[in-house]
Design an enzyme around this catalytic site. Structure first.
Site, PDB file in Angstrom:
ATOM      1  N   GLU A  18       4.162  10.827  -5.165  1.00 27.56           N
ATOM      2  CA  GLU A  18       3.364   9.865  -5.924  1.00 27.56           C
ATOM      3  C   GLU A  18       1.961  10.435  -6.141  1.00 27.56           C
ATOM      4  O   GLU A  18       1.249  10.704  -5.177  1.00 27.56           O
ATOM      5  CB  GLU A  18       3.277   8.537  -5.159  1.00 27.56           C
ATOM      6  N   GLY A  33       0.841  -1.189   0.000  1.00 21.94           N
ATOM      7  CA  GLY A  33       0.000   0.000   0.000  1.00 21.94           C
ATOM      8  C   GLY A  33       0.876   1.238   0.000  1.00 21.94           C
ATOM      9  O   GLY A  33       2.046   1.183  -0.413  1.00 21.94           O
ATOM     10  N   SER A  34       0.336   2.333   0.498  1.00 18.81           N
ATOM     11  CA  SER A  34       1.060   3.600   0.439  1.00 18.81           C
ATOM     12  C   SER A  34       2.208   3.632   1.448  1.00 18.81           C
ATOM     13  O   SER A  34       2.185   2.931   2.470  1.00 18.81           O
ATOM     14  CB  SER A  34       0.088   4.743   0.744  1.00 18.81           C
ATOM     15  N   VAL A  93       0.974   4.668   5.079  1.00 18.13           N
ATOM     16  CA  VAL A  93       0.391   3.596   5.909  1.00 18.13           C
ATOM     17  C   VAL A  93       1.470   2.566   6.244  1.00 18.13           C
ATOM     18  O   VAL A  93       1.560   2.080   7.371  1.00 18.13           O
ATOM     19  CB  VAL A  93      -0.819   2.945   5.188  1.00 18.13           C
ATOM     20  N   GLY A  94       2.330   2.269   5.285  1.00 22.91           N
ATOM     21  CA  GLY A  94       3.405   1.298   5.523  1.00 22.91           C
ATOM     22  C   GLY A  94       4.321   1.742   6.652  1.00 22.91           C
ATOM     23  O   GLY A  94       4.734   0.922   7.493  1.00 22.91           O
ATOM     24  N   CYS A 117       1.951   1.028  -8.662  1.00 20.95           N
ATOM     25  CA  CYS A 117       3.143   1.391  -7.888  1.00 20.95           C
ATOM     26  C   CYS A 117       4.319   1.587  -8.830  1.00 20.95           C
ATOM     27  O   CYS A 117       5.242   2.350  -8.544  1.00 20.95           O
ATOM     28  CB  CYS A 117       3.458   0.314  -6.867  1.00 20.95           C
TER      29      CYS A 117
HETATM   30  N1  LIG Z   1       5.185  -1.699  -4.048  1.00 19.16           N
HETATM   31  C1  LIG Z   1       4.169  -2.466  -4.403  1.00 19.16           C
HETATM   32  O1  LIG Z   1       4.316  -3.674  -4.625  1.00 19.16           O
HETATM   33  C2  LIG Z   1       2.804  -1.858  -4.572  1.00 19.16           C
HETATM   34  C3  LIG Z   1       1.834  -2.531  -5.337  1.00 19.16           C
HETATM   35  C4  LIG Z   1       0.564  -1.950  -5.458  1.00 19.16           C
HETATM   36  C5  LIG Z   1       0.279  -0.740  -4.841  1.00 19.16           C
HETATM   37  N2  LIG Z   1       1.247  -0.115  -4.116  1.00 19.16           N
HETATM   38  C6  LIG Z   1       0.989   1.183  -3.494  1.00 19.16           C
HETATM   39  O2  LIG Z   1      -0.298   1.195  -2.864  1.00 19.16           O
HETATM   40  C7  LIG Z   1      -0.823   2.512  -2.833  1.00 19.16           C
HETATM   41  C8  LIG Z   1      -2.240   2.530  -3.363  1.00 19.16           C
HETATM   42  O3  LIG Z   1      -3.036   1.632  -2.701  1.00 19.16           O
HETATM   43  P1  LIG Z   1      -4.076   2.034  -1.546  1.00 19.16           P
HETATM   44  O4  LIG Z   1      -4.663   3.349  -1.856  1.00 19.16           O
HETATM   45  O5  LIG Z   1      -4.987   0.867  -1.372  1.00 19.16           O
HETATM   46  O6  LIG Z   1      -3.087   2.148  -0.289  1.00 19.16           O
HETATM   47  P2  LIG Z   1      -3.405   2.401   1.256  1.00 19.16           P
HETATM   48  O7  LIG Z   1      -2.095   2.503   1.945  1.00 19.16           O
HETATM   49  O8  LIG Z   1      -4.385   3.485   1.428  1.00 19.16           O
HETATM   50  O9  LIG Z   1      -4.157   1.051   1.730  1.00 19.16           O
HETATM   51  C9  LIG Z   1      -3.555  -0.211   1.602  1.00 19.16           C
HETATM   52  C10 LIG Z   1      -4.205  -1.176   2.572  1.00 19.16           C
HETATM   53  O10 LIG Z   1      -3.888  -0.791   3.910  1.00 19.16           O
HETATM   54  C11 LIG Z   1      -5.069  -0.743   4.689  1.00 19.16           C
HETATM   55  N3  LIG Z   1      -4.861   0.258   5.752  1.00 19.16           N
HETATM   56  C12 LIG Z   1      -5.064   1.600   5.701  1.00 19.16           C
HETATM   57  N4  LIG Z   1      -4.703   2.176   6.864  1.00 19.16           N
HETATM   58  C13 LIG Z   1      -4.245   1.171   7.667  1.00 19.16           C
HETATM   59  C14 LIG Z   1      -3.725   1.123   8.991  1.00 19.16           C
HETATM   60  N5  LIG Z   1      -3.598   2.235   9.739  1.00 19.16           N
HETATM   61  N6  LIG Z   1      -3.349  -0.067   9.504  1.00 19.16           N
HETATM   62  C15 LIG Z   1      -3.447  -1.187   8.763  1.00 19.16           C
HETATM   63  N7  LIG Z   1      -3.958  -1.215   7.505  1.00 19.16           N
HETATM   64  C16 LIG Z   1      -4.340  -0.046   6.961  1.00 19.16           C
HETATM   65  C17 LIG Z   1      -6.165  -0.400   3.710  1.00 19.16           C
HETATM   66  O11 LIG Z   1      -7.422  -0.750   4.218  1.00 19.16           O
HETATM   67  C18 LIG Z   1      -5.726  -1.228   2.504  1.00 19.16           C
HETATM   68  O12 LIG Z   1      -6.143  -2.567   2.638  1.00 19.16           O
HETATM   69  C19 LIG Z   1       0.118   3.330  -3.709  1.00 19.16           C
HETATM   70  O13 LIG Z   1       0.983   4.062  -2.892  1.00 19.16           O
HETATM   71  C20 LIG Z   1       0.880   2.278  -4.503  1.00 19.16           C
HETATM   72  O14 LIG Z   1       2.135   2.704  -4.982  1.00 19.16           O
HETATM   73  C21 LIG Z   1       2.490  -0.657  -3.964  1.00 19.16           C
END
Ligand SMILES: NC(=O)c1ccc[n+]([C@@H]2O[C@H](COP(=O)([O-])OP(=O)(O)OC[C@H]3O[C@@H](n4cnc5c(N)ncnc54)[C@H](O)[C@@H]3O)[C@@H](O)[C@H]2O)c1
Length: 496
Positions: free
Chosen positions: A384, A227-228, A231-232, A283
């Protein structure tokens, strides 16, 4: 009446204990409701983790090749259901059908790859320093793995995590993105139909609240997150505090460098696909185009002409090249970045607006957008955007191109177009990214190769390839002394 979907916990489909739900809608036609999904609470997460803990002893004892047999069958089922799943995925998250078929194919490849690796899962043996002593390492599962994923590859990305985790003998609690819950459910359904025992894979829907409860749960031994970066970072901090293993795959701001000797036809095709495929919501999207000054004007002119031809629309229609953005917040974010780019002094040469042609008004369509005169410190070159917005930067040498490419906090993928092998190798060595492409755009992964990024894109782990099995296993070192006496390492072998 819209369908009501459930969680899958311990072999049973269940609503959330809180009774709360959220809506899943089609981003190409927002008035179209796909269904209601459970907004899981900490109590639901707890039930799912307990089910995974209960299923763990039998699953980890099952010989790995027998686990692999179930994964291979899941691959067969995904293959049989490929079009059906791809159609549903397009309806749910918008990318065109030819792309969602690719998403399912990636999961099929991953299923077969993970299944085949269950016949290896190597440890190793090495000679001992002492006589009549045997040394080896073995791999053991980590335990219960929490899987939290983004919406943009809603079958492929969870499959990168779930298949190797299961292959290694772990049990899983999977929380898909709230923007693509149905696709995640279809992946789980294939695994269940392939014969996974109850509790080995549990599905809990929900938002940040459910994700956070999974990360915090003491019964979860490892978290695999995509994910982002924001959040990561939060998840990484919590896992650090709890001494919990975590794999973080996060955002990107991927550069594509074009040198003066590049094949420009190839460049054009590559940039169109890299920057505007999946509406720029990858991503690995090509979001910075770094052009040598000798080819700058020609590439920009030809690129604008070609991008104008791209057809926006419902991804389930045959002739669509580009689907919508995922939701209203994504549309607002892209609009904000366009305004910011203008304010920063970049020049808009294409797009920059929402597309509201007949048939598109009810979706979140955004015209392919290109900025030129972008400088490395501008926010549109640094952050991004996750939309169809390409920032073009002009450079005068390979060294400058690499410096500009490396000037961001992300490091997922990077690409260079050149016919000069020496320059290509220089870029391969010096670009700060987990993946480098030569004469191909910044996107595209194969299941049997590692995938992941450096800097603020990743935390050192990889999806795919052999490396992924390192994350899902603990290495145990085994010393077997058959000398029949006490042998003291370092003491009985001392040379001085
Ligand atoms: N590097 C990779 O392999 C890869 C692949 C696909 C997407 N991405 C990245 O993902 C992002 C887009 O996806 P998104 O909008 O779903 O990302 P996001 O970070 O908003 O959400 C990702 C996941 O995390 C969960 N989440 C949100 N807040 C959380 C918390 N506090 N604790 C635990 N879980 C939580 C969400 O419900 C969702 O399931 C972009 O930044 C993109 O670059 C990375």
């Amino acid at each position: 009446m819209a369908t009501i979907f459930h969680n899958y916990i311990g072999g049973t489909w269940l609503p959330s204990s809180s009774g709360r739900t959220f809506e899943d809608r089609n981003p190409a036609r927002w008035s179209e409701l796909i269904g209601h999904f459970p907004q899981s609470s900490a109590e639901d997460i707890n039930q799912a983790v307990e089910a995974a803990q209960k299923a763990l002893p039998a699953w980890r004892r099952l010989p790995a090749p027998q686990r692999g047999e179930i994964l291979r069958r899941a691959g067969d089922l995904l293959r049989a259901r490929k079009n059906e799943i791809a159609r549903a995925m397009t309806r749910e998250m918008g990318k065109p059908f030819f792309e969602t078929r690719g998403d399912v194919q990636e999961a099929i490849d991953t299923a077969y790859y993970a299944a085949s690796e269950t016949r290896r899962l190597f440890g190793y043996t090495v000679p001992s320093e002492l006589p009549n002593k045997f040394n080896m390492t073995i791999r053991q599962p980590v335990g219960v793995v929490g899987v939290i994923t983004a919406w943009n590859f809603p079958v492929a990305v969870p499959s990168w995590k779930i298949f190797p985790a299961l292959a290694c003998g772990n049990t899983v609690v999977f929380k898909p993105s709230e923007d693509a819950p149905h696709s995640g459910m279809l992946l789980v359904q294939a695994l269940l139909d392939a014969g996974l025992p109850p509790g080995v894979l549990n599905l809990v829907h929900g938002n940040a609240e459910a994700g956070a409860a999974l990360v915090e749960h003491p019964g979860v031994n490892a978290i695999s997150f995509t994910g982002s970066s924001e959040v990561g970072a939060r998840i990484g901090g919590i896992c650090g505090r709890l001494h919990k293993r975590c794999s973080l795959e996060m955002g990107g701001k991927n550069p594509l460098i074009v040198l003066e000797d590049a094949d420009l036809d190839l460049v054009l095709e590559g940039v169109l696909w890299g920057a505007f495929g999946t509406t720029g919501q990858r991503c690995t999207a090509t979001s910075r185009l770094i052009l040598h000054q000798a080819v700058h004007d020609e590439v920009v002119e030809r690129l604008c002409a070609a991008a104008r031809q791209l057809r926006l629309g419902d991804g389930n229609q045959e002739d669509t090249n580009i689907g919508p953005l995922i939701n209203p917040a994504a549309l607002e974010k892209v609009q904000r970045y366009v305004e910011l780019g203008l304010k920063e002094g970049a020049r808009l040469v294409l797009g920059g607006q929402r597309a509201t042609d007949p048939g598109l008004e009810d979706g979140f369509f955004f015209k392919p957008t290109i900025f030129v005169d972008v400088t490395p410190e501008m926010r549109i070159a640094q952050e991004e955007i996750f939309g169809p917005v390409l920032s073009v930067l002009k450079v005068s040498s390979l060294e400058e191109a690499i410096k500009v490419a490396n000037s961001v906090r992300y490091g997922l993928s990077a690409s260079i177009y050149t016919r000069d092998l020496t320059k290509a190798f220089q870029a391969i060595q010096e670009l700060e990214s987990g993946i480098v492409y030569v004469n191909a755009p910044t996107i595209g992964a194969e299941a049997h190769l590692p995938f992941g990024g450096v800097k603020q894109t990743g935390n050192g782990h990889r999806e795919g390839g052999w490396e992924v099995f390192d994350f899902y296993t603990e290495t145990k070192t085994v010393y077997i002394d058959y000398s029949g006496r006490l042998q003291r390492a370092q003491i009985d072998t001392a040379q001085d």
